[in-house]
Design a protein around this motif. Structure first.
Motif, mmCIF file in Angstrom:
data_model
loop_
_atom_site.group_PDB
_atom_site.id
_atom_site.type_symbol
_atom_site.label_atom_id
_atom_site.label_comp_id
_atom_site.label_asym_id
_atom_site.label_seq_id
_atom_site.Cartn_x
_atom_site.Cartn_y
_atom_site.Cartn_z
ATOM 1 N N TYR A 282 0.824 -1.209 0.000
ATOM 2 C CA TYR A 282 0.000 0.000 0.000
ATOM 3 C C TYR A 282 0.856 1.258 0.000
ATOM 4 O O TYR A 282 1.929 1.300 0.608
ATOM 5 N N LEU A 283 0.339 2.268 -0.679
ATOM 6 C CA LEU A 283 0.847 3.631 -0.558
ATOM 7 C C LEU A 283 -0.210 4.436 0.175
ATOM 8 O O LEU A 283 -1.299 4.683 -0.353
ATOM 9 N N ASN A 284 0.095 4.781 1.421
ATOM 10 C CA ASN A 284 -0.742 5.699 2.193
ATOM 11 C C ASN A 284 -0.283 7.094 1.794
ATOM 12 O O ASN A 284 0.723 7.605 2.269
ATOM 13 N N ALA A 285 -1.023 7.699 0.892
ATOM 14 C CA ALA A 285 -0.542 8.889 0.193
ATOM 15 C C ALA A 285 -0.844 10.182 0.943
ATOM 16 O O ALA A 285 -1.800 10.266 1.725
ATOM 17 N N HIS A 286 -0.038 11.184 0.654
ATOM 18 C CA HIS A 286 -0.369 12.547 1.067
ATOM 19 C C HIS A 286 -1.721 12.904 0.463
ATOM 20 O O HIS A 286 -2.611 13.383 1.162
ATOM 21 N N GLY A 287 -1.891 12.667 -0.830
ATOM 22 C CA GLY A 287 -3.183 12.713 -1.508
ATOM 23 C C GLY A 287 -4.103 13.854 -1.137
ATOM 24 O O GLY A 287 -5.230 13.604 -0.702
ATOM 25 N N PRO A 288 -3.699 15.122 -1.336
ATOM 26 C CA PRO A 288 -4.582 16.230 -0.951
ATOM 27 C C PRO A 288 -5.665 16.556 -1.972
ATOM 28 O O PRO A 288 -6.518 17.402 -1.717
ATOM 29 N N GLY A 289 -5.607 15.904 -3.137
ATOM 30 C CA GLY A 289 -6.594 16.224 -4.162
ATOM 31 C C GLY A 289 -6.206 17.395 -5.039
ATOM 32 O O GLY A 289 -7.002 17.855 -5.865
ATOM 33 N N THR A 290 -4.966 17.894 -4.880
ATOM 34 C CA THR A 290 -4.469 18.956 -5.755
ATOM 35 C C THR A 290 -3.732 18.316 -6.927
ATOM 36 O O THR A 290 -3.130 17.245 -6.793
ATOM 37 N N ALA A 291 -3.777 18.980 -8.079
ATOM 38 C CA ALA A 291 -3.214 18.389 -9.297
ATOM 39 C C ALA A 291 -1.729 18.088 -9.145
ATOM 40 O O ALA A 291 -1.258 17.006 -9.531
ATOM 41 N N PRO A 306 5.190 -1.538 -6.881
ATOM 42 C CA PRO A 306 4.535 -2.554 -7.710
ATOM 43 C C PRO A 306 3.299 -2.013 -8.434
ATOM 44 O O PRO A 306 2.610 -1.118 -7.930
ATOM 45 N N SER A 307 3.004 -2.581 -9.588
ATOM 46 C CA SER A 307 1.881 -2.110 -10.391
ATOM 47 C C SER A 307 0.536 -2.419 -9.745
ATOM 48 O O SER A 307 -0.466 -1.746 -10.026
ATOM 49 N N ASP A 308 0.493 -3.412 -8.864
ATOM 50 C CA ASP A 308 -0.767 -3.791 -8.229
ATOM 51 C C ASP A 308 -0.919 -3.214 -6.825
ATOM 52 O O ASP A 308 -1.763 -3.667 -6.042
ATOM 53 N N ILE A 309 -0.139 -2.201 -6.495
ATOM 54 C CA ILE A 309 -0.209 -1.588 -5.172
ATOM 55 C C ILE A 309 -1.573 -0.928 -4.975
ATOM 56 O O ILE A 309 -2.209 -0.469 -5.917
ATOM 57 N N GLY A 310 -2.030 -0.884 -3.716
ATOM 58 C CA GLY A 310 -3.230 -0.136 -3.383
ATOM 59 C C GLY A 310 -2.853 1.251 -2.889
ATOM 60 O O GLY A 310 -1.967 1.398 -2.038
ATOM 61 N N PRO A 364 -1.686 -8.537 3.221
ATOM 62 C CA PRO A 364 -0.421 -8.537 3.964
ATOM 63 C C PRO A 364 0.638 -7.706 3.228
ATOM 64 O O PRO A 364 0.607 -7.589 2.006
ATOM 65 N N GLY A 365 1.570 -7.165 3.988
ATOM 66 C CA GLY A 365 2.676 -6.459 3.360
ATOM 67 C C GLY A 365 3.018 -5.144 4.024
ATOM 68 O O GLY A 365 2.513 -4.802 5.095
ATOM 69 N N ILE A 366 3.871 -4.412 3.341
ATOM 70 C CA ILE A 366 4.422 -3.155 3.834
ATOM 71 C C ILE A 366 3.577 -1.985 3.324
ATOM 72 O O ILE A 366 3.049 -2.015 2.209
ATOM 73 N N THR A 367 3.479 -0.941 4.151
ATOM 74 C CA THR A 367 2.839 0.312 3.750
ATOM 75 C C THR A 367 3.899 1.396 3.643
ATOM 76 O O THR A 367 4.678 1.604 4.581
ATOM 77 N N VAL A 368 3.929 2.076 2.516
ATOM 78 C CA VAL A 368 4.773 3.262 2.354
ATOM 79 C C VAL A 368 3.895 4.487 2.579
ATOM 80 O O VAL A 368 2.828 4.620 1.974
ATOM 81 N N LYS A 369 4.329 5.357 3.481
ATOM 82 C CA LYS A 369 3.598 6.594 3.775
ATOM 83 C C LYS A 369 4.375 7.777 3.230
ATOM 84 O O LYS A 369 5.496 8.037 3.671
ATOM 85 N N SER A 370 3.805 8.477 2.254
ATOM 86 C CA SER A 370 4.487 9.633 1.671
ATOM 87 C C SER A 370 3.809 10.923 2.111
ATOM 88 O O SER A 370 2.601 10.982 2.291
ATOM 89 N N SER A 371 4.620 11.948 2.295
ATOM 90 C CA SER A 371 4.124 13.275 2.668
ATOM 91 C C SER A 371 4.869 14.318 1.837
ATOM 92 O O SER A 371 6.112 14.317 1.809
ATOM 93 N N LEU A 372 4.118 15.179 1.180
ATOM 94 C CA LEU A 372 4.698 16.261 0.384
ATOM 95 C C LEU A 372 4.202 17.583 0.952
ATOM 96 O O LEU A 372 3.014 17.887 0.883
ATOM 97 N N GLY A 373 5.102 18.352 1.524
ATOM 98 C CA GLY A 373 4.710 19.583 2.181
ATOM 99 C C GLY A 373 4.934 20.807 1.314
ATOM 100 O O GLY A 373 5.874 20.862 0.515
ATOM 101 N N MET A 374 4.068 21.800 1.489
ATOM 102 C CA MET A 374 4.205 23.054 0.761
ATOM 103 C C MET A 374 5.594 23.636 0.991
ATOM 104 O O MET A 374 6.106 23.654 2.110
#
Length: 387
Positions: A282-291, A306-310, A364-374
């Protein structure tokens, strides 16, 4: 970072727009219903209402005169009591890292010209970011280092990674990690609306659609989140395996279009955690909804994971909680591992095929958590199940 060992999140506390306590957050996220409400004063003019996710009144009045002070202390206390229940024993050197950006705006406002007459010196000292941390350290008799960190929307991840570095270098035995942001005032929110990233005139799931067509930005949120991070072999939520932090050095609001440093943060985090890309589920994304941010994270995921990541983002549900955003999202990941489900926001439009749609069983598996700050702050944490 050059990690030495895993660090365990042994305790968790949270105060959000869903209410006071981590269970309120988890129940809210699992429901798929946003925490934001139409709130007076947040529309296009002071007389209009707008959508915002604010922490409701509550907490313990003995913890302070403002929602900021009460929420911070609540989240810290809940995390500490939760960790003790999981078998944690505080070491001799318990440190504290507190992530915040604007601090206690309610108290600061009271000291504006013409507003501060009659306020005590003690109340004035409460405005200093060091004061809430000092009071917490005193309450529990902790004597490790206590600092504040500030890195815009990445602050929560930066605080956890800083705490892990302290553990890796034997600076401390355990760390209380806090992220507090109660900056959803009409004055602050209106500036983000003017920047073109915050939306107050539409319902959250309609306005904020990370990785979907038609997304306009994010709905503003507030939160205070607490973690107990320790190397002790206790029960807990997840292990922080490693991570990375860097900076674009490009622009005060925009992402460097080359994505060199965003991608470098992903690869650095995986290397630091000694995790191969194919182990990531999984990618637990910053995902703010901005382009800009959504495109950057999607591109990094395509190139490096991976291409099948959630992929999922909880910002449509909890709101964008600024300095506490990453902490809210890591709290969601932590409870995902213990409950075995991922609280994806319901999809409302055509979008990325990798997007998690609603509440789903966790693979099962690893989660990557990304954060992109202004301003170019990048941080990535690698999270795994308790081993």
């Amino acid at each position: 970072m050059n990690s030495i060992a895993n660090a365990r999140i042994a305790g968790l506390g949270a105060v959000t727009g869903y209410g006071w306590g981590r269970q309120a957050l988890w129940t809210g996220l699992a429901s798929g219903k946003p925490a934001a409400e139409l709130t007076a004063g947040f529309g296009g003019s002071p007389s209009e209402s707008g959508w915002v996710s604010r922490i409701p009144s509550g907490g313990n009045v003995e913890d302070g005169s403002t929602r900021f002070a009460r929420a911070m202390r609540w989240a810290a206390r809940e995390a500490i009591e939760d960790a003790l229940a999981h078998g944690w024993t505080p070491g001799q050197r318990v440190g504290l890292v507190h992530a915040t950006v604007l601090g206690d705006l309610e108290l600061s406002r009271a000291f504006q010209p013409g507003q501060g007459e009659g306020l005590s010196v003690r109340q004035y000292l409460g405005m200093a970011p060091s004061t809430p941390a000092s009071l917490l350290m005193r309450d529990y008799g902790f004597h490790g280092p206590a600092v504040n960190v500030s890195a815009m929307c990445t602050s929560g991840t930066v605080a956890l990674l800083t705490a892990k570095m302290w553990l890796d270098t034997d600076t401390v035995d355990d760390v209380i990690v806090l992220s507090t942001d109660l900056s959803a005032t009409p004055e602050v929110v209106s500036q983000f609306v003017r920047l073109g990233v915050a939306i107050t005139d539409a319902e959250p799931l309609d306005a904020c659609r990370p990785f979907q067509t038609g997304s306009r930005g994010f709905v503003f949120g507030e939160a205070a989140v607490g973690f107990v991070l320790s190397k002790q072999d206790t029960d807990g939520y997840l292990d922080l395996l490693g991570g990375a932090m860097n900076h674009d050095g490009y622009h005060v609001t925009s992402v460097d279009p080359s994505l060199e440093h965003v991608k470098g943060c992903f690869t650095g985090a995986l290397t630091d955690a000694d995790v191969e890309a194919d182990q990531v589920s999984y990618l637990n994304a910053h995902g703010p909804g901005t382009a800009q941010c959504d495109a950057a994270e999607a591109a990094a995921a395509t190139a490096l994971l991976p291409s099948d990541i959630g992929i999922y983002s909880v910002k449509p549900l909890a709101g964008h909680c600024q300095a506490a955003a990453a902490a809210v999202e890591i709290a969601a990941a932590a409870m995902s591992y213990t409950d075995g489900v991922v609280p994806g926001a319901p999809s409302v439009a055509e979008g990325d095929a990798r997007l998690v749609d609603g509440l789903v069983r966790m693979e099962p598996g690893i989660t990557v958590k990304s954060s992109l700050g202004m301003g170019g702050h990048n941080s990535v944490a690698v999270l795994g199940p308790v081993r």
